[in-house]
Scaffold this active site. Structure first.
Site, PDB file in Angstrom:
ATOM      1  N   LYS A  82      42.268  30.765  38.230  1.00 44.99           N
ATOM      2  CA  LYS A  82      42.721  31.200  36.148  1.00 44.99           C
ATOM      3  C   LYS A  82      43.289  30.578  35.025  1.00 44.99           C
ATOM      4  O   LYS A  82      43.782  29.801  35.971  1.00 44.99           O
ATOM      5  CB  LYS A  82      42.770  32.668  36.563  1.00 44.99           C
ATOM      6  CG  LYS A  82      42.773  33.718  35.630  1.00 44.99           C
ATOM      7  CD  LYS A  82      44.007  34.845  36.002  1.00 44.99           C
ATOM      8  CE  LYS A  82      43.594  36.073  34.935  1.00 44.99           C
ATOM      9  NZ  LYS A  82      44.734  36.873  35.436  1.00 44.99           N
ATOM     10  N   SER A 140      42.577  41.314  33.721  1.00 44.71           N
ATOM     11  CA  SER A 140      42.349  40.155  33.090  1.00 44.71           C
ATOM     12  C   SER A 140      41.851  39.098  33.748  1.00 44.71           C
ATOM     13  O   SER A 140      41.123  38.103  32.993  1.00 44.71           O
ATOM     14  CB  SER A 140      43.682  39.728  32.704  1.00 44.71           C
ATOM     15  OG  SER A 140      44.353  38.900  33.664  1.00 44.71           O
ATOM     16  N   SER A 191      44.731  43.247  37.620  1.00 43.15           N
ATOM     17  CA  SER A 191      44.295  42.219  36.844  1.00 43.15           C
ATOM     18  C   SER A 191      43.228  41.484  37.873  1.00 43.15           C
ATOM     19  O   SER A 191      41.683  40.597  37.578  1.00 43.15           O
ATOM     20  CB  SER A 191      44.897  41.267  36.015  1.00 43.15           C
ATOM     21  OG  SER A 191      45.019  42.136  34.878  1.00 43.15           O
TER      22      SER A 191
END
Lengths: 474, 98
Positions: free
Chosen positions: A78, A153, A177
């Protein structure tokens, strides 16, 4: 060949010399080339570095110097996890060209294990969001339906794994997330006990909530990746030296006490098809010998409120550093104060500014006692409630999210509506306990994935993974 | 509790954020809605509860501060938005203020 392979499959094939690390990395680079334009899962791809790292891995294997199970295996990260040899944007315009001076703690560990970094994946800006729509670099699309969000996210990481652009990825989880996009995309997403994994080099959102964790095709892979990244780190004082309970892949569910929190299962706003798929999964647990019963989880409503007081407060402190001065995009203005304000106003997106303002409010004189301090006290009550309940049962089970993947744009008009997507996941971060989302079927009408969440005792990560694995095996 | 336009402007000043008038109005409405939701915390009896750290144990800090020369230093410097040699250039603290 290699299509749909897990970390376990790859490790076996590399060890048996059926495939070379350089072949493996080429396979995923081709997959990314073919699909990323459409899906926008990756923000950057480090092709040359990945090929070089794969080559070094093959050399090590040739000389009998294999570093471990992950040696030669490519992974996606990420883009709020800092790497030294590339750009880290945190999904924000203010960091478009930012190059971290060193690797995050988890990246250092993965490199030491011989893993290959493929690239950085898309996220809601500074990890604030539940859909990846808040990225400054475009939304990531759901692999099964391009008109839908992948969740957030960690949407980019979820899609990378679900669409087989990478065998596994790291995400971060502050209020769901990792788990919610895993549920939306039909993969496994694991948030460890707070303190198990170093946050050094993770661009901070809310320091007492954030945790990095694996996003994988299987629970076994999640356990493998977790083992590789966890551990006390002197660069992150909130990491613990305590060992998690061990992962036992063959564990039976016979006699395992499963609690179904009444407040979660009867929540309004849960779509009937999600409830149905999750209830079927609970029947499967019963059939495997688990002792399932309804339990009472107090302060469920308050957990979301605590989250939306404390997290913005911590955000307002953590994002003060993005002022255009030492790094990031600097707007030109006449005075120093105007430079700060203009840089932040231009470089930080809408949701980020909303949360900074909210956080500033709850910390400000006249309100700090009623909001921030009160929320901290309620947080202790919630943590104790989880600890107490997890003495009476071994694991709690809930749906991971109240809905399946929604349409792009559907929830953008009302911030509160978006926040309510997190209703089943935030309590876990408030309490600091571990939780994992495992796929539990598809919604009949749309074919969209549904996820089941297992919640475990603090530091009992291994047992939690074992229970989830027992379910997954069926 | 709700957030007035004046509250939002004040928070924006404290948080060093520039906002347009339209943005400030919108945030006032949105923040008011969120604050109305979080107000439920006032109903929770926390009289018996302390505030402190909830569940993390804190590792002793790494006091072995290493001096970073060479590459690390250069990597930090190359992120400067405006540099003069190895120095970070910034608008003067008191410059241009009326």
């Amino acid at each position: 060949m290699l299509s749909g392979w897990t970390l376990t499959d790859l490790a076996r094939a590399l060890a048996a010399k059926e495939v070379a690390a350089t072949d493996v990395v080429e396979h995923y680079l081709e997959r990314i080339q073919a699909e990323n334009g459409r899906l926008n899962a990756f923000l950057s791809i480090s092709a040359d570095e990945a090929r070089a790292a794969a080559h070094r891995s093959d050399e090590r294997r040739l000389h009998g110097e294999v570093l471990g199970t992950l040696d030669g295996i490519p992974l996606a990260l990420k883009d709020n996890v800092c790497v030294q040899d590339g750009v880290t944007t945190a999904g924000s315009a203010i960091l478009t060209k930012y190059r971290a001076p060193c690797d995050a703690g988890v990246v250092a560990r993965l490199r030491a294990a011989g893993a290959v970094m493929l690239g950085k994946t898309n996220l809601d800006e500074f990890a604030m969001g539940s859909s990846t729509e808040r990225s400054a670099f475009g939304v990531t699309r759901h692999p099964l339906d391009e008109t839908r969000v992948p969740g957030g996210s960690s949407g980019g990481s979820a899609v990378a794994v679900a669409a087989d652009l990478a065998p596994a990825a790291l995400g971060s989880d502050t209020g769901g997330s990792i788990r919610q996009p895993a549920a939306f995309c039909g993969i496994v997403g694991f948030k460890p006990t707070y303190g198990m994994v170093s946050r050094s080099g993770l661009i901070a959102m809310a320091s007492s909530f954030d945790q990095i964790g694996p996003m994988t095709k299987t629970v076994e892979d999640a356990a493998l990746l977790f083992e590789s990244i966890r551990g006390a780190d002197p660069l992150d004082q909130t990491t613990t030296e305590r060992q998690p309970s061990p992962f036992q892949p063959g564990m039976s569910l016979r006699g395992v006490r499963v609690g179904l929190p009444r407040q979660a299962w009867s929540a309004p706003g849960m779509t009937p098809s999600v409830k149905f798929a999750c209830e079927q999964a609970v029947e499967a647990l019963r059939a495997l010998g688990a002792e399932v019963r309804e339990v009472d989880l107090p302060y469920t409503d308050e957990a979301l409120a605590v989250y939306y007081v404390l997290v913005p407060a911590e955000i307002s402190a953590n994002l003060a550093r993005f002022d255009g001065i030492r790094y990031g995009e600097r707007a030109s203005a006449t005075t120093l104060a105007e430079t700060y304000a203009a840089s932040r106003g231009a470089g930080l997106g809408d949701e980020v500014r909303r949360r900074i303002l909210l956080g500033t409010y709850v910390l400000s004189k006249g309100y700090v006692d009623a909001y921030y301090r009160q929320a901290r006290r309620v947080r202790r009550l919630i943590a104790k409630a989880y600890d107490q309940l997890l003495q009476e049962v071994d694991v709690l089970v809930t749906p991971t999210a109240p809905t399946t993947a929604f349409k792009i744009g559907e929830k953008m008009a009302d911030p509160l509506a978006m926040y309510l997507e997190d209703v089943f996941t935030v309590g876990i971060n408030v309490a600091g306990v571990p939780a994992i989302s495992v796929p539990c079927g598809r919604e009949e009408s749309t074919g969209l994935p549904v996820g089941l969440q297992f919640i475990g005792r603090r530091f009992d990560d291994g047992r939690l993974l074992s229970i989830a694995h027992a379910y997954e095996r069926e | 509790m709700s957030a007035s336009l004046e509250d939002v402007r004040h928070m924006a000043k404290l948080a060093q954020l520039s906002l347009t008038d339209a943005e400030a109005e919108r945030y006032a409405q949105e923040l008011s809605a969120i604050l109305a939701y979080v107000d439920r915390l006032q109903q929770v009896d926390t009289a018996q509860e302390q505030e402190g750290a909830v569940f993390s144990e804190v590792l002793p800090p790494d006091r072995d501060f290493a001096r970073h020369d060479g590459e690390m230093r250069e990597r930090i410097i190359q992120n400067f938005p405006d540099r003069l040699g190895d120095l970070l250039r910034v608008p003067g603290v008191f410059a241009n203020r009326t």
